[in-house]
Design a protein around this motif. Structure first.
Motif, mmCIF file in Angstrom:
data_model
loop_
_atom_site.group_PDB
_atom_site.id
_atom_site.type_symbol
_atom_site.label_atom_id
_atom_site.label_comp_id
_atom_site.label_asym_id
_atom_site.label_seq_id
_atom_site.Cartn_x
_atom_site.Cartn_y
_atom_site.Cartn_z
ATOM 1 N N VAL A 1 0.860 -1.187 0.000
ATOM 2 C CA VAL A 1 0.000 0.000 0.000
ATOM 3 C C VAL A 1 0.893 1.231 0.000
ATOM 4 O O VAL A 1 1.859 1.313 0.771
ATOM 5 N N LEU A 2 0.585 2.164 -0.891
ATOM 6 C CA LEU A 2 1.393 3.374 -1.031
ATOM 7 C C LEU A 2 0.534 4.590 -0.683
ATOM 8 O O LEU A 2 -0.600 4.703 -1.146
ATOM 9 N N VAL A 3 1.071 5.472 0.135
ATOM 10 C CA VAL A 3 0.359 6.710 0.464
ATOM 11 C C VAL A 3 1.198 7.892 0.009
ATOM 12 O O VAL A 3 2.405 7.947 0.288
ATOM 13 N N SER B 1 -4.041 13.310 1.291
ATOM 14 C CA SER B 1 -3.285 12.078 1.079
ATOM 15 C C SER B 1 -4.005 11.215 0.050
ATOM 16 O O SER B 1 -5.231 11.100 0.074
ATOM 17 N N GLY B 2 -3.219 10.604 -0.824
ATOM 18 C CA GLY B 2 -3.782 9.676 -1.816
ATOM 19 C C GLY B 2 -3.206 8.291 -1.571
ATOM 20 O O GLY B 2 -2.064 8.147 -1.142
ATOM 21 N N VAL B 3 -4.016 7.256 -1.871
ATOM 22 C CA VAL B 3 -3.579 5.896 -1.582
ATOM 23 C C VAL B 3 -3.685 5.006 -2.823
ATOM 24 O O VAL B 3 -4.610 5.152 -3.627
ATOM 25 N N GLY B 4 -2.694 4.135 -2.974
ATOM 26 C CA GLY B 4 -2.693 3.168 -4.076
ATOM 27 C C GLY B 4 -2.242 1.817 -3.554
ATOM 28 O O GLY B 4 -1.692 1.710 -2.456
ATOM 29 N N GLU C 1 10.320 2.866 -4.161
ATOM 30 C CA GLU C 1 11.283 3.631 -3.369
ATOM 31 C C GLU C 1 12.245 4.392 -4.297
ATOM 32 O O GLU C 1 12.546 5.569 -4.084
ATOM 33 N N LEU C 2 12.675 3.705 -5.350
ATOM 34 C CA LEU C 2 13.602 4.323 -6.303
ATOM 35 C C LEU C 2 12.943 5.513 -7.014
ATOM 36 O O LEU C 2 13.524 6.600 -7.101
ATOM 37 N N LEU C 3 11.717 5.304 -7.504
ATOM 38 C CA LEU C 3 11.017 6.373 -8.223
ATOM 39 C C LEU C 3 10.677 7.547 -7.300
ATOM 40 O O LEU C 3 10.768 8.717 -7.702
ATOM 41 N N ILE D 1 1.557 4.179 -7.685
ATOM 42 C CA ILE D 1 1.800 5.635 -7.651
ATOM 43 C C ILE D 1 0.718 6.349 -8.452
ATOM 44 O O ILE D 1 0.111 7.321 -7.993
ATOM 45 N N ASP D 2 0.473 5.840 -9.654
ATOM 46 C CA ASP D 2 -0.566 6.430 -10.514
ATOM 47 C C ASP D 2 -1.932 6.369 -9.831
ATOM 48 O O ASP D 2 -2.696 7.339 -9.852
ATOM 49 N N MET D 3 -2.223 5.228 -9.204
ATOM 50 C CA MET D 3 -3.518 5.042 -8.519
ATOM 51 C C MET D 3 -3.682 6.059 -7.388
ATOM 52 O O MET D 3 -4.754 6.663 -7.221
ATOM 53 N N ALA D 4 -2.608 6.272 -6.633
ATOM 54 C CA ALA D 4 -2.666 7.233 -5.522
ATOM 55 C C ALA D 4 -2.876 8.658 -6.043
ATOM 56 O O ALA D 4 -3.540 9.479 -5.393
ATOM 57 N N CYS D 5 -2.328 8.954 -7.216
ATOM 58 C CA CYS D 5 -2.523 10.288 -7.808
ATOM 59 C C CYS D 5 -3.981 10.490 -8.224
ATOM 60 O O CYS D 5 -4.533 11.587 -8.065
#
Ligand code: MG
Length: 344
Positions: free
Chosen positions: A20-22, A30-33, A55-57, A90-94
């Motif tokens: 899960v990415l925030v 905050s956006g979540v993917g 992490e790299l991106l 990342i795209d989903m969280a955006c």
């Protein structure tokens, strides 16, 4: 995940590792993917790789405008070649952020709401023919009318499985047999010719696009291509060759909602119907599926998967509500989900 092991093709897994990415913004939103590969051997995708790649991106994306989603996708592609599943969360969280910033559900941002109730299918995991028939009855009792049975292990047993499950199928129900690349070309042709009288869709019979095309040219059943539909170019080639009737569109394989929407819109224009889902996931990835499916013209949406209902733990509140073989599309801004952080 629950229901014991999930067995498909020649593979079987008992649990999946989800990330899960925030994205936190300096404006307080905050956006979540979410990205959850179906294990490391299903597609060229694995959970640890997703986290390393994110992490790299992230080092080069912090400070960018998350609402300029196309700009962000171009930047991700410039920073990292390929690895669409890394970029998907990342795209989903955006998209979640864009929804929250505008007060609109992602479904509205993806083109508008065709439906509030997304048609679902339930997977019948590969098992003995009798147990698979029993599973269909269980899923029917839960309100499902569309099913995807897993085959692709042994052609002779698969023929028995397909005959047994079709024997239980009602006229108003829909069944696909998904081989998940498990048959060799000659096996697929033999199985499909032996089951040509059954009202079945056949999904991804063989590993490569080329093998699937030969199978297609020797058989009559409606074909869904999934694993080999790994790029826009392959989709266009498939349409030109008449290689399939439907595709299985997985958000993370496309690289996120932005690229999945592009494929979705092209499929609508080209007359290709879609199963819309992802490689797996909890409430967050499933919410993204619901928004993409809910914004797809109804006749072009075949079915979707309620992945969060297979899981043993809940990773977010506000996930799609599953009832009578359909799932809801949230009316809250963004994806409409709130991650729960204290679960393992
Ligand atoms: Mg499939």
């Amino acid at each position: 995940m629950g229901e014991g092991a999930y067995a498909w093709g020649t593979q079987s897994f008992a649990a999946f590792d989800s990330t899960v990415l925030v994205i936190d913004t300096d404006e307080g939103l905050s956006g979540v993917g979410e990205i959850c590969p179906l294990g490391p051997s299903y597609l060229p995708t694995y959970a640890e790789g997703a986290r390393t790649g994110i992490e790299l991106l992230a080092r080069d994306l912090i400070g960018e405008d998350p609402l300029a989603i196309d700009v962000l996708n171009h930047k991700m592609d410039a920073l990292m070649k390929g690895h669409p599943y890394v970029k998907s969360a990342i795209d989903m969280a955006c998209w979640d952020l864009l929804g929250k910033a505008t007060g609109l559900p992602v479904c509205e941002l993806l083109g508008g709401r065709f439906t509030d109730q997304v048609r679902l299918f339930r997977v019948i995991s590969r098992d003995t023919p009798d147990n698979m028939v029993a599973k269909l009855k269980d899923h029917r009792a839960d309100g499902f009318m569309q099913f995807q049975m897993k085959v692709g292990e042994h052609p002779d047993v698969d023929i028995e499985r397909m005959r047994a499950v079709c024997g239980e199928l009602r006229d108003d129900e829909v069944l696909a047999a998904d081989a998940n690349t498990g048959w060799k070309q000659h096996e697929a042709i033999r199985v499909m010719q032996s089951t040509a009288d059954l009202p079945l869709y056949i999904e991804q019979p063989c590993l490569s696009y080329e093998e699937c095309l030969v199978v297609r040219q020797h058989t009559m059943q409606p074909i869904i291509l999934d694993e080999c539909m790994d790029s826009l170019r392959t989709l266009l080639r498939g349409v030109a060759d008449g290689a399939m009737d439907l595709i299985n569109l997985k958000i993370s394989r496309a690289g996120g909602l932005t690229r999945a929407r592009q494929i979705r819109d092209l499929c609508v224009s080209l007359g290709i119907v879609m199963t819309i889902e992802d490689t797996w996931g909890g409430e967050i990835a499933t919410a993204a599926i619901a928004h993409l499916a809910g914004s797809t013209p109804t006749g072009f949406h075949f079915q979707s998967s309620p992945f969060h209902t297979y899981a043993t733990i809940s990773i977010a509140d506000g996930g799609p509500v599953v009832k009578d073989g359909h799932m809801s599309v949230s009316t809250a801004p963004g994806l409409g989900v709130e991650p729960i952080f204290d679960v393992r």
